[in-house]
Enzyme design. Structure first.
Site, PDB file in Angstrom:
ATOM      1  N   ASP A   1      40.589  36.085  45.958  1.00 10.52           N
ATOM      2  CA  ASP A   1      42.045  36.493  45.870  1.00 10.52           C
ATOM      3  C   ASP A   1      42.859  35.290  46.096  1.00 10.52           C
ATOM      4  O   ASP A   1      42.391  34.362  46.874  1.00 10.52           O
ATOM      5  CB  ASP A   1      42.177  37.748  46.799  1.00 10.52           C
TER       6      ASP A   1
ATOM      7  N   THR B   1      46.516  35.027  47.274  1.00 15.47           N
ATOM      8  CA  THR B   1      47.360  34.945  48.283  1.00 15.47           C
ATOM      9  C   THR B   1      46.485  35.415  49.818  1.00 15.47           C
ATOM     10  O   THR B   1      45.870  36.347  49.796  1.00 15.47           O
ATOM     11  CB  THR B   1      48.421  35.950  48.164  1.00 15.47           C
TER      12      THR B   1
ATOM     13  N   ASP C   1      41.166  38.853  51.676  1.00 15.51           N
ATOM     14  CA  ASP C   1      41.498  39.158  53.196  1.00 15.51           C
ATOM     15  C   ASP C   1      42.424  40.174  53.298  1.00 15.51           C
ATOM     16  O   ASP C   1      43.127  40.588  54.781  1.00 15.51           O
ATOM     17  CB  ASP C   1      42.455  37.943  53.776  1.00 15.51           C
TER      18      ASP C   1
END
Length: 756
Positions: free
Chosen positions: A436, A438, A635
């Site tokens: 991922d 960001t 996250d």
């Protein structure tokens, strides 16, 4: 959950038999055996069976054990942190006591075995011709000294074999016990009942060599568990608390959430919390593996077990006992070490059948030499005993769990937590890692970079409108716009009817005007002309910035752009994974130009851009459908479905609780380069498992026919049970030492990626 501490289970291979037996009992729902701490964790149906019944059944089966109910709720567990530490010390004590007991038996047996050997045919062959003391015959002297060796020193093998017999099974201890007892019984018979040569020295040496081998195996097995349990002891026993204006020192289990904790230079931080005053640098290397102390100021989080450096600060306790990061780390590691990899289940099954192969081979050896050979009964018995002993598949049973236990502990010290052995085995085969963007590849803290109004609108007015509309959003890009407006000294207008549009942007009313902020897809959905802003947006995206259109009352009024700083470690992570032969993929909701610009800077192989949060899991599924073994690194909450879909989910440790709970691997540092550490360590563990299984299998393939006399008289020494026992112990020790070598494994130096 019932926790059972076994006090007399000396052989690691016995756990597999006990696990199968417990799983077959009515009312037992799940069984997990932790070989590193000699513990059983049981889930059971209280309507069918109770704690007392389970303990009685285990004791009737020959086990000394202590049962403890661990089914307390989360809050109660947190309120009894001291009990958790006490339980940890108690379990470590059980293991240490068993290791000491095995050593005592080995030393005792060795002291008696030496004179037995000297006053035996072996002693004669070495030139020791003296007569036994007290006028005893060689036979009686051997009987007197061998009896305590067999029935005290070797009782651990005999009792384990007896427990297996009560379950209607045979295990590895059965082979050793059978070899000892047959050697001893034949010699006793030859002493009193029939003419024949005795070999008490064989029974004594077989017992002693087996004890030494199992002592070394147990010492290594429990040592790996103690190394992890020692993490809990990083937390101090007491904490300095300020209550009602008074500073006092209290035991750790008296600290409650909300307490103000005082930390002085050199102190260990007792529990997790948030700094309320003061500042310092804190050494967090025992948690994150990062050697550089981290600055801590008001509002920063601190973790229990870390070491304060030169400054002093106060912090408010936010997590205690079982809720602290340190306790969760220890629990994760212990659970992983206790879990079974698929390879272990196969090894356990193979070991079970190999026991019967050994018994069958021993019987065949006896029959062949007795009926077809010319060496006599003693030789036939010797060949049978040697075959049974040398074929003991102890090494096979230890091949997988020892490597996993050491590997999980080593990884934890490097800041990588595997939740179970299956995840460790799975990540070793990963060929594609999806990141991922960001918060994983980038810092996750974007900042405002550009404000581009259309004709008739000023920069301040455009930024004020955008920030006012975004003021109720928690999205990092929205916060960047709001913070950018504040930095410019702008006063925001009140907004209402805020609505987030997933994957597109936001809608809100500012000063009774409908304001939209988002990507080109949002403008297209609302049929809003972009007034020639596309070229400017593409240029911003090409510079790795994220452009957002601002529209008021259905008319585009400009662009605002934000950029997120790329983590320096992201480049190292991608380089390291490429050197491991792993393909890298970036998954992002950003527009394609921005995502591709970031990917170029990092060196990604593939970019999947403009992916809506709900579509991340399906993108992972597409990669899996193309026969790729996929790991997903994320996250955030919106990463959880993709983490669950992937073959291995990897959560950045500072991510959300949902991501951490969903993932099978947790990185304690905000460092994507640790993904390569996880892959390297998993591959090293897999390599050790393959090596151990190979050598354990080759050992048995070669040893059984040799011990049975296939090469007699060339290798006749292996027809002696004592030397067969030595060979068996050597194979067990070799497998254990090979696994322990993982502690010295050199992992990647990411400041020099070429070293991978």
């Amino acid at each position: 959950m019932l926790e059972v501490a076994l006090e007399n289970c000396y052989c690691g291979s016995e756990y597999a038999d006990l696990e199968r037996d417990l799983e077959a009992r009515p009312g037992i729902l799940a069984v997990d055996l932790d070989r590193t701490r000699s513990l059983i964790h049981l889930e059971y149906d209280p309507n069918t069976v109770d704690e007392g019944t389970i303990q009685v059944e285990l004791e009737h089966g020959g086990y000394r054990c202590e049962c403890r109910d661990r089914s307390t709720d989360h809050e109660e567990a947190a309120d009894h942190a001291g009990m958790d530490h006490a339980a940890t010390d108690e379990h470590a004590g059980h293991g240490a006591a068993m290791v000491r007991d095995m050593l005592r038996r080995a030393v005792f047996s060795a002291l008696l075995t030496i004179p037995i050997v000297l006053y035996s045919p072996i002693g004669e062959s070495l030139g020791f011709m003296a007569e036994p003391p007290l006028g005893l015959s060689m036979e009686l002297f051997g009987l007197i000294l061998t009896t305590p060796v067999v029935f005290w020193g070797g009782w651990v093998f005999i009792s384990s074999a007896w427990r297996a017999l009560l379950r209607g099974e045979a295990n590895m201890m059965t082979l050793i016990a059978l070899g000892i007892l047959v050697s001893y019984a034949y010699s006793v018979g030859a002493t009193f009942a029939f003419e024949g040569e005795v070999f008490y020295e064989a029974a004594a040496m077989l017992t002693t060599f087996s004890l030494v081998g199992h002592w070394m195996e147990m010492r290594s097995r429990f040592a790996t568990g103690r190394a992890v349990e020692a993490l809990l002891k990083l937390a101090p026993d007491t904490a300095r608390v300020r209550r009602d204006g008074q500073e006092m020192e209290v035991s750790l289990d008296q600290v409650v959430v909300g307490d103000t904790i005082v930390v002085r230079p050199g102190d260990r931080v007792p529990v997790d919390g948030v700094v309320t005053s003061g500042s310092s640098y804190v050494d967090e290397s025992m948690i994150t593996g990062e050697p550089v102390p981290v600055a801590k100021n008001t509002g920063d989080k601190v973790t229990g077990g870390t070491v304060n450096q030169t400054g002093a600060f106060d912090f408010r306790a936010t997590a205690i006992g079982a809720d602290t990061a340190l306790s969760r780390i220890v629990q994760l590691v212990q659970d992983a070490q206790a879990s079974k990899a698929p390879a272990q289940r196969l090894a356990d099954i193979a070991g079970k059948y190999l026991v019967f192969v050994a018994l069958g081979a021993g019987l065949i050896a006896f029959l062949v030499w007795f009926f077809l050979g010319s060496e006599g009964l003693l030789f036939a018995v010797t060949a049978a005993v040697s075959t049974v002993v040398i074929a003991c598949p102890d090494a096979l049973a230890l091949a997988t769990p020892t490597a996993i236990t050491v590997g999980v502990g080593k990884s934890a010290r490097e800041g990588v937590l595997f939740k179970n052995a299956t995840e460790l085995e799975a990540i070793a085969g990963v060929d594609t890692v999806v990141f991922d963007k960001t918060g994983t590849l980038t810092e996750g803290h974007p900042a405002l970079t550009d404000v581009i109004p259309t004709d008739g609108t000023s920069e301040d007015d455009l930024l004020r409108l955008a920030a006012s509309a975004d003021s109720n959003s928690e999205h990092p890009m929205a916060r960047a716009i709001v913070e950018g407006a504040a930095a410019c000294g702008l006063t925001l207008d009140s907004s209402s009817d805020f609505q987030a549009i997933p994957g597109h942007g936001v809608e809100a009313y500012v000063a009774n005007k409908r304001v939209l902020i988002g990507n080109k897809a949002l403008m297209d959905r609302e049929s809003i002309p972009t007034n020639g802003l596309e070229a400017r947006a593409e240029k911003l995206a090409g510079d790795a910035k994220t452009p957002m259109y601002v529209a008021v009352e259905g008319e585009a009024t400009g662009l605002v752009a934000v950029a997120d700083t790329i983590r320096e470690s992201a480049r190292r992570a991608v380089t390291a994974l490429h050197q491991l032969g792993v393909e890298t993929v970036m998954l992002s909701g950003d527009n394609r130009h921005t995502a591709e610009a970031v990917a170029r800077q990092i060196g990604m192989d593939t970019v999947l851009a403009e992916v809506l949060p709900g579509d991340k899991a399906s993108e992972v599924k597409k990669l899996q459908d193309s026969e790729k073994q996929v790991a997903m690194v994320g996250d955030g909450v919106n990463d959880a479905p993709a983490l669950a879909q992937a073959d291995v989910g990897i959560a950045i440790g500072a991510g959300t609780d949902v991501a951490v709970e969903t993932a099978g691997v947790v990185l304690m540092k905000d460092d994507p380069a640790a993904v390569a550490v996880a892959v390297v360590m998993a591959r090293k563990v897999r390599g050790k498992i393959k090596q151990n299984l190979f050598w354990a299998a080759i050992y048995n393939v070669l040893a059984i026919p040799i011990a049975a006399g296939a090469l007699y008289p060339s290798l006749g020494i292996l027809l002696q049970p004592e030397w067969a026992a030595l060979a068996m112990s050597a194979s067990t020790v070799t497998v254990t030492l090979n696994a322990l070598a993982l502690n010295r494994a050199k992992l990647a130096n990411y400041s020099e990626p070429a070293s991978l």
